[in-house]
Scaffold this motif. Structure first.
Motif, mmCIF file in Angstrom:
data_model
loop_
_atom_site.group_PDB
_atom_site.id
_atom_site.type_symbol
_atom_site.label_atom_id
_atom_site.label_comp_id
_atom_site.label_asym_id
_atom_site.label_seq_id
_atom_site.Cartn_x
_atom_site.Cartn_y
_atom_site.Cartn_z
ATOM 1 N N ALA A 185 28.052 63.797 35.322
ATOM 2 C CA ALA A 185 28.410 64.603 34.141
ATOM 3 C C ALA A 185 27.435 64.360 32.996
ATOM 4 C CB ALA A 185 29.839 64.284 33.703
ATOM 5 N N GLU A 186 26.952 63.135 32.857
ATOM 6 C CA GLU A 186 26.045 62.799 31.754
ATOM 7 C C GLU A 186 24.731 63.577 31.861
ATOM 8 O OE1 GLU A 186 23.905 58.871 29.707
ATOM 9 O OE2 GLU A 186 25.229 58.636 31.450
ATOM 10 N N PHE A 187 24.123 63.612 33.060
ATOM 11 C CA PHE A 187 22.841 64.334 33.139
ATOM 12 C C PHE A 187 23.057 65.849 33.122
ATOM 13 C CE2 PHE A 187 23.228 63.410 37.862
ATOM 14 C CZ PHE A 187 23.191 64.714 38.343
ATOM 15 N N LEU A 188 24.230 66.309 33.519
ATOM 16 C CA LEU A 188 24.518 67.740 33.389
ATOM 17 C C LEU A 188 24.682 68.134 31.924
ATOM 18 C CD1 LEU A 188 27.022 68.295 36.342
ATOM 19 C CD2 LEU A 188 24.608 68.949 36.252
ATOM 20 N N LYS A 189 25.337 67.282 31.146
ATOM 21 C CA LYS A 189 25.471 67.552 29.709
ATOM 22 C C LYS A 189 24.104 67.575 29.036
ATOM 23 C CE LYS A 189 30.071 65.474 29.194
ATOM 24 N NZ LYS A 189 30.820 64.296 28.684
ATOM 25 N N ALA A 190 23.222 66.654 29.445
ATOM 26 C CA ALA A 190 21.881 66.604 28.867
ATOM 27 C C ALA A 190 21.095 67.877 29.169
ATOM 28 C CB ALA A 190 21.123 65.383 29.398
ATOM 29 N N GLU A 191 21.470 68.557 30.246
ATOM 30 C CA GLU A 191 20.824 69.816 30.626
ATOM 31 C C GLU A 191 21.420 71.002 29.881
ATOM 32 O OE1 GLU A 191 17.908 71.938 32.847
ATOM 33 O OE2 GLU A 191 18.194 69.780 32.499
ATOM 34 N N GLY A 192 22.524 70.761 29.149
ATOM 35 C CA GLY A 192 23.132 71.824 28.365
ATOM 36 C C GLY A 192 24.395 72.424 28.950
ATOM 37 N N PHE A 193 24.903 71.854 30.050
ATOM 38 C CA PHE A 193 26.142 72.345 30.631
ATOM 39 C C PHE A 193 27.352 71.753 29.906
ATOM 40 C CE2 PHE A 193 23.385 72.246 34.584
ATOM 41 C CZ PHE A 193 23.150 73.614 34.592
ATOM 42 N N ASP A 194 28.460 72.467 29.954
ATOM 43 C CA ASP A 194 29.746 71.944 29.488
ATOM 44 C C ASP A 194 30.380 71.225 30.673
ATOM 45 O OD1 ASP A 194 32.234 71.408 28.496
ATOM 46 O OD2 ASP A 194 32.792 73.490 28.088
ATOM 47 N N ALA A 195 30.091 69.927 30.809
ATOM 48 C CA ALA A 195 30.491 69.168 31.995
ATOM 49 C C ALA A 195 31.631 68.211 31.683
ATOM 50 C CB ALA A 195 29.303 68.386 32.543
ATOM 51 N N GLY A 196 32.699 68.306 32.461
ATOM 52 C CA GLY A 196 33.824 67.389 32.373
ATOM 53 C C GLY A 196 34.040 66.701 33.711
ATOM 54 N N THR A 197 34.981 65.767 33.747
ATOM 55 C CA THR A 197 35.239 65.019 34.973
ATOM 56 C C THR A 197 36.711 65.097 35.353
ATOM 57 O OG1 THR A 197 35.625 62.932 33.800
ATOM 58 C CG2 THR A 197 33.355 63.408 34.488
ATOM 59 N N ALA A 198 36.970 64.843 36.624
ATOM 60 C CA ALA A 198 38.338 64.768 37.139
ATOM 61 C C ALA A 198 38.338 63.755 38.276
ATOM 62 C CB ALA A 198 38.796 66.132 37.634
ATOM 63 N N THR A 199 39.448 63.001 38.409
ATOM 64 C CA THR A 199 39.520 61.986 39.457
ATOM 65 C C THR A 199 40.853 62.061 40.201
ATOM 66 O OG1 THR A 199 40.343 60.338 37.863
ATOM 67 C CG2 THR A 199 37.966 60.393 38.255
ATOM 68 N N LEU A 200 40.862 61.453 41.365
ATOM 69 C CA LEU A 200 41.976 61.551 42.306
ATOM 70 C C LEU A 200 43.310 61.126 41.720
ATOM 71 C CD1 LEU A 200 42.945 61.972 45.276
ATOM 72 C CD2 LEU A 200 42.296 59.577 45.684
ATOM 73 N N ASP A 201 43.325 60.034 40.946
ATOM 74 C CA ASP A 201 44.589 59.457 40.499
ATOM 75 C C ASP A 201 45.141 60.097 39.225
ATOM 76 O OD1 ASP A 201 44.806 57.651 42.636
ATOM 77 O OD2 ASP A 201 43.438 56.243 41.660
ATOM 78 N N GLN A 202 44.457 61.093 38.716
ATOM 79 C CA GLN A 202 45.000 61.836 37.583
ATOM 80 C C GLN A 202 46.088 62.801 38.074
ATOM 81 O OE1 GLN A 202 41.335 63.533 36.105
ATOM 82 N NE2 GLN A 202 41.092 61.931 34.556
ATOM 83 N N PRO A 203 46.940 63.297 37.174
ATOM 84 C CA PRO A 203 47.962 64.268 37.584
ATOM 85 C C PRO A 203 47.344 65.440 38.340
ATOM 86 C CG PRO A 203 48.369 63.553 35.330
ATOM 87 C CD PRO A 203 47.036 62.961 35.735
ATOM 88 N N GLU A 204 48.000 65.846 39.415
ATOM 89 C CA GLU A 204 47.533 66.942 40.277
ATOM 90 C C GLU A 204 46.133 66.670 40.804
ATOM 91 O OE1 GLU A 204 48.721 71.015 39.247
ATOM 92 O OE2 GLU A 204 49.637 70.165 37.447
ATOM 93 N N ASN A 205 45.886 65.378 41.105
ATOM 94 C CA ASN A 205 44.566 64.955 41.605
ATOM 95 C C ASN A 205 43.437 65.347 40.669
ATOM 96 O OD1 ASN A 205 45.577 65.748 44.998
ATOM 97 N ND2 ASN A 205 45.801 63.815 43.917
ATOM 98 N N GLY A 206 43.760 65.513 39.389
ATOM 99 C CA GLY A 206 42.753 65.848 38.382
ATOM 100 C C GLY A 206 42.407 67.316 38.310
ATOM 101 N N LEU A 207 42.992 68.125 39.187
ATOM 102 C CA LEU A 207 42.623 69.542 39.250
ATOM 103 C C LEU A 207 43.831 70.413 38.922
ATOM 104 C CD1 LEU A 207 40.359 69.347 42.413
ATOM 105 C CD2 LEU A 207 39.625 69.531 40.020
ATOM 106 N N THR A 208 44.204 70.399 37.663
ATOM 107 C CA THR A 208 45.310 71.226 37.202
ATOM 108 C C THR A 208 44.884 72.687 37.175
ATOM 109 O OG1 THR A 208 44.638 71.044 34.884
ATOM 110 C CG2 THR A 208 46.126 69.326 35.734
#
Length: 245
Positions: free
Chosen positions: A32-55
């Protein structure tokens, strides 16, 4: 601005100090860090978050989803996989990295076992560019050389790719289809092999360039979505002689 979600199961980083040293913010954080540096709106999601991070909200605000998994493929809920699959069929891009070849979503989209040979022996990998005119290879030379990586070897049980972008050679002699594109519904899928968690692969600038290029390539096409189902005729259908009697 192109919206990218980097999904990572985030288990190796919790269990293995060596992985945590290489990726202190997680593999997802590094990408996500190098994608942001390229100008993208980059966020993260992980398995143990609610709905496996993919709400629903996160998926609705994702143009391209990047997927890294290894230890816990089976823990991704089937209903989440179905939602992600539908998003891809509707046009969302998907980039599957390294051991994500065994993820539920990739196997669902491929319809095969996605199995392969593997070996972890600190060996050199040379990723040869097979399609030099493809936008995913922009800014990359004839090959990318990684001093140490995990080996993946053929046969890779996937359908024939729409396009073969990279083929890897390994120090032990094996070769592997390491960069493959597929179209599924209205969405585009790119599988990219490098990225074993105990090597600093995602800090390599050429590997980063490929992922950045792949995000641009995989973004949804801006157009009206196709309409499916029963359709009214565009023109008048004239009654044929002998019909309706």
């Amino acid at each position: 601005m192109l919206k990218v979600t980097v999904w990572n199961e985030n288990r190796h980083e919790q269990k293995n100090p060596a992985v945590r040293d290489i990726y202190p913010d997680g593999i997802h954080g590094t990408i996500a860090e190098f994608l942001k540096a390229e100008g993208f709106d980059a966020g993260t999601a992980t398995l143990d978050q609610p709905e496996n991070g993919l709400t629903d909200e996160i998926l609705a605000n994702t143009d391209v989803l990047i997927w890294w998994g290894h230890l816990a493929h089976d823990e991704v809920r089937d209903e989440i996989v179905k939602k992600v699959q539908q998003c891809i069929l509707d046009g969302m891009g998907l980039i599957v990295l390294h051991s994500g070849h065994f993820s539920k979503i990739f196997k669902t989209l491929m319809g095969t076992s996605c199995d392969l040979k593997w070996r972890e022996a600190n060996e050199k990998e040379r990723l040869w560019v097979i399609s030099p005119s493809h936008p995913i290879t922009e800014g990359v030379g004839e090959y990318i050389e990684l001093e140490k990586e995990e080996m993946y070897g053929e046969h890779f049980d996937i359908p024939a790719p729409d396009e073969l972008i990279f083929t890897s050679w390994f120090e032990g002699g094996e070769v592997f289809r390491s960069g493959c594109t597929f179209k599924r519904g209205n969405g585009k899928v790119f599988y990219f092999r490098p990225g074993h968690e105990t090597y600093p692969t995602y800090h390599n600038e050429q590997i980063q360039r490929v992922i950045i290029n792949a995000v641009k390539w995989a973004q949804p096409v801006k157009r009206e979505q196709p309409v499916y189902g029963n359709a009214q005729p565009l023109e008048e259908i004239k009654e044929k002689k002998g019909e309706g009697q």
